[in-house]
Design a protein around this motif. Structure first.
Motif, PDB file in Angstrom:
ATOM      1  N   UNK A 122       0.831  -1.210   0.000  1.00  0.00           N
ATOM      2  CA  UNK A 122       0.000   0.000   0.000  1.00  0.00           C
ATOM      3  C   UNK A 122       0.862   1.255   0.000  1.00  0.00           C
ATOM      4  N   UNK A 123       0.414   2.312  -0.614  1.00  0.00           N
ATOM      5  CA  UNK A 123      -0.838   2.450  -1.366  1.00  0.00           C
ATOM      6  C   UNK A 123      -0.675   1.856  -2.755  1.00  0.00           C
ATOM      7  N   UNK A 124      -1.791   1.507  -3.369  1.00  0.00           N
ATOM      8  CA  UNK A 124      -1.750   0.960  -4.717  1.00  0.00           C
ATOM      9  C   UNK A 124      -2.039   2.059  -5.736  1.00  0.00           C
ATOM     10  N   UNK A 125      -1.244   2.050  -6.792  1.00  0.00           N
ATOM     11  CA  UNK A 125      -1.525   2.900  -7.949  1.00  0.00           C
ATOM     12  C   UNK A 125      -1.736   1.961  -9.124  1.00  0.00           C
ATOM     13  N   UNK A 126      -2.943   1.962  -9.663  1.00  0.00           N
ATOM     14  CA  UNK A 126      -3.306   0.992 -10.687  1.00  0.00           C
ATOM     15  C   UNK A 126      -3.499   1.707 -12.028  1.00  0.00           C
ATOM     16  N   UNK A 127      -2.845   1.171 -13.033  1.00  0.00           N
ATOM     17  CA  UNK A 127      -3.038   1.640 -14.406  1.00  0.00           C
ATOM     18  C   UNK A 127      -3.544   0.448 -15.232  1.00  0.00           C
ATOM     19  N   UNK A 128      -4.638   0.651 -15.930  1.00  0.00           N
ATOM     20  CA  UNK A 128      -5.213  -0.422 -16.742  1.00  0.00           C
ATOM     21  C   UNK A 128      -5.298   0.065 -18.191  1.00  0.00           C
ATOM     22  N   UNK A 129      -4.600  -0.642 -19.067  1.00  0.00           N
ATOM     23  CA  UNK A 129      -4.595  -0.269 -20.490  1.00  0.00           C
ATOM     24  C   UNK A 129      -5.580  -1.167 -21.243  1.00  0.00           C
ATOM     25  N   UNK A 179      -9.554  -7.102 -27.108  1.00  0.00           N
ATOM     26  CA  UNK A 179     -10.624  -6.755 -26.159  1.00  0.00           C
ATOM     27  C   UNK A 179     -10.273  -7.211 -24.743  1.00  0.00           C
ATOM     28  N   UNK A 180      -9.004  -7.038 -24.406  1.00  0.00           N
ATOM     29  CA  UNK A 180      -8.538  -7.397 -23.063  1.00  0.00           C
ATOM     30  C   UNK A 180      -8.008  -6.141 -22.355  1.00  0.00           C
ATOM     31  N   UNK A 181      -7.700  -6.346 -21.095  1.00  0.00           N
ATOM     32  CA  UNK A 181      -7.173  -5.250 -20.270  1.00  0.00           C
ATOM     33  C   UNK A 181      -5.868  -5.722 -19.618  1.00  0.00           C
ATOM     34  N   UNK A 182      -4.902  -4.831 -19.597  1.00  0.00           N
ATOM     35  CA  UNK A 182      -3.620  -5.169 -18.981  1.00  0.00           C
ATOM     36  C   UNK A 182      -3.359  -4.199 -17.849  1.00  0.00           C
ATOM     37  N   UNK A 183      -3.169  -4.744 -16.658  1.00  0.00           N
ATOM     38  CA  UNK A 183      -3.008  -3.903 -15.466  1.00  0.00           C
ATOM     39  C   UNK A 183      -1.546  -3.767 -15.081  1.00  0.00           C
ATOM     40  N   UNK A 211      -2.343  -9.753 -19.393  1.00  0.00           N
ATOM     41  CA  UNK A 211      -3.588  -9.232 -19.960  1.00  0.00           C
ATOM     42  C   UNK A 211      -4.714 -10.238 -19.720  1.00  0.00           C
ATOM     43  N   UNK A 212      -5.895  -9.702 -19.440  1.00  0.00           N
ATOM     44  CA  UNK A 212      -7.020 -10.584 -19.130  1.00  0.00           C
ATOM     45  C   UNK A 212      -8.313  -9.956 -19.639  1.00  0.00           C
ATOM     46  N   UNK A 213      -9.294 -10.825 -19.786  1.00  0.00           N
ATOM     47  CA  UNK A 213     -10.626 -10.370 -20.217  1.00  0.00           C
ATOM     48  C   UNK A 213     -11.508 -10.150 -19.002  1.00  0.00           C
TER      49      UNK A 213
END
Length: 396
Positions: free
Chosen positions: A187-194, A200-204, A213-215
């Motif tokens: 902590x703290x978390x800083x999250x970026x999701x592309x 049609x997936x997201x990569x955090x 990367x995941x759906x």
């Protein structure tokens, strides 16, 4: 015509001597105690007034003690907010130094600098949890620590579109959450999701660490682990990047701690940690300061100078929010100190009035004592003469 006997003269003289003796004792008592009234029978109405004055004085002294304590708390709170403000100034300088317009681009420098916003974040929590006499300065009406890692929140999601130069609110179609009772590590978390449009997936990326990367699942959620989830109900655009942070959530009271200054009158006695760090209420700007430091840390850990530069506006708004609340605290402190000054004046007046009600006039006391002593001497001489005459008559 009634005959005046020696016995009658003796008894009359003895009674006068006894009365005079009582008068001398009373005057002597006034000279010793300094009080004109030493018992209710001396002056019943004066004793009643003394009780009223004493009650009023006790009430004023109690209020003065309350306002003095409140002024001390407000002064200390202002000092702590100054420390946060100074940290934000340093954060602003850091962004200007390492943003893309300056020396940004060296990953080693950027990741090493991430220690600074982490330290500021920890100092902010420590400051927001500070106490005076075991009562939190920024806890509202509650005595628990305003912030701790057992009660977390996810900030509102922001989005940076492809080629964009700024962050904007992502809206209700993109939200983040953290499960109550779970405390993620680091902590703290800083999250970026592309958003990867091709698949049609997201990569955090969390604190600089990429994930696979995941759906989205059937509920439209992306499970990031440790209770953190990203929910999508809107329509993402190609190249969009979404940002949010996981930080402690305020758990103190929402109301200001009230200060009783007069019968039925109160003044607000502090600002809350919610107003200060989360920007709520009439004076906040809606900026989450802990999230601001977490986002800056995340940008540095990702060694992204463009992302670092994007934090400038948020850091500046954080600093302005603290300045606003310092101003509010300063005004409240002035109000409380003005009341304290009035109460001190009331205390002085009541103390004098109460004293005047019972204190003896020393000059008059000494004068009365002198007169009573002289009268006593005359009476004693007269009584002695009566006794001598009676003895001579008896011998004859």
């Amino acid at each position: 015509m009634m005959r005046v006997t020696n016995t009658m003269l003796y008894k009359t003289g003895a009674n006068a001597l006894q009365n005079q003796q009582q008068e001398i004792l009373k005057v002597q008592e006034q000279s010793v105690t300094g009080n004109r009234t030493n018992r209710p029978s001396d002056d019943p109405s004066g004793v009643y007034r003394h009780m009223i004055f004493s009650s009023d004085l006790s009430g004023v002294q109690s209020l003065k003690k309350t306002t003095q304590s409140a002024a001390e708390r407000l002064t200390l709170a202002d000092s702590h907010m100054s420390q946060i403000h100074d940290a934000l100034l340093d954060a602003q300088d850091l962004v200007l130094q390492l943003g893309e317009s300056m020396v940004g681009g060296n990953p080693t420098i950027l990741t090493a600098a991430a220690q600074k916003p982490l330290a500021w974040y920890q100092d902010m929590i420590s400051t927001a949890n500070s106490e005076l006499d075991e009562v939190p300065l920024f806890g509202g009406g509650k005595l628990r620590s305003p912030f701790d890692a057992s009660n977390l929140m996810a900030t509102d999601v922001q989005v940076k579109s492809e080629g964009g130069k700024s962050l904007a609110a992502a809206g209700t179609g993109f939200t983040a959450s953290v499960t109550k009772g779970q405390t993620p590590s680091n902590l703290p978390l800083s999250v970026k999701i592309s958003y990867l449009a091709a698949s049609n997936q997201y990569k955090a990326n969390i604190n600089g660490v990429d994930q696979e990367a995941a759906s989205l699942d059937d509920n439209g959620q992306l499970d990031l682990g440790q209770g953190v989830k990203f929910t999508v109900t809107g329509t993402p655009k190609t190249g969009d990047a979404y940002y949010f942070e996981v930080v402690p959530q305020y758990q103190g009271g929402t109301e200001d701690r009230q200060i009783r200054v007069r019968q039925g009158e109160t003044l607000p006695g502090n600002v809350t940690g919610e107003e200060l760090l989360e920007g709520s209420g009439n004076y906040g700007r809606g900026v989450n300061l802990l999230g601001s430091m977490a986002a800056l840390r995340g940008a540095l850990l990702r060694a992204d100078p463009t992302e670092v530069a994007l934090q400038l506006n948020r850091v500046q708004e954080s600093r302005a929010q603290v300045s606003d609340l310092q101003g509010v605290t300063g005004i409240r402190n002035m109000q409380v100190q003005a009341v304290t000054t009035t109460l001190e004046s009331d205390e002085s007046s009541l103390t004098k009035v109460r004293a005047d009600n019972v204190e003896a006039d020393l000059f008059k006391v000494l004068s009365d004592l002198e007169q009573a002593s002289q009268s006593m001497q005359v009476m004693t001489a007269s009584q002695r003469q009566v006794m001598n005459n009676s003895l001579i008559d008896f011998i004859r």
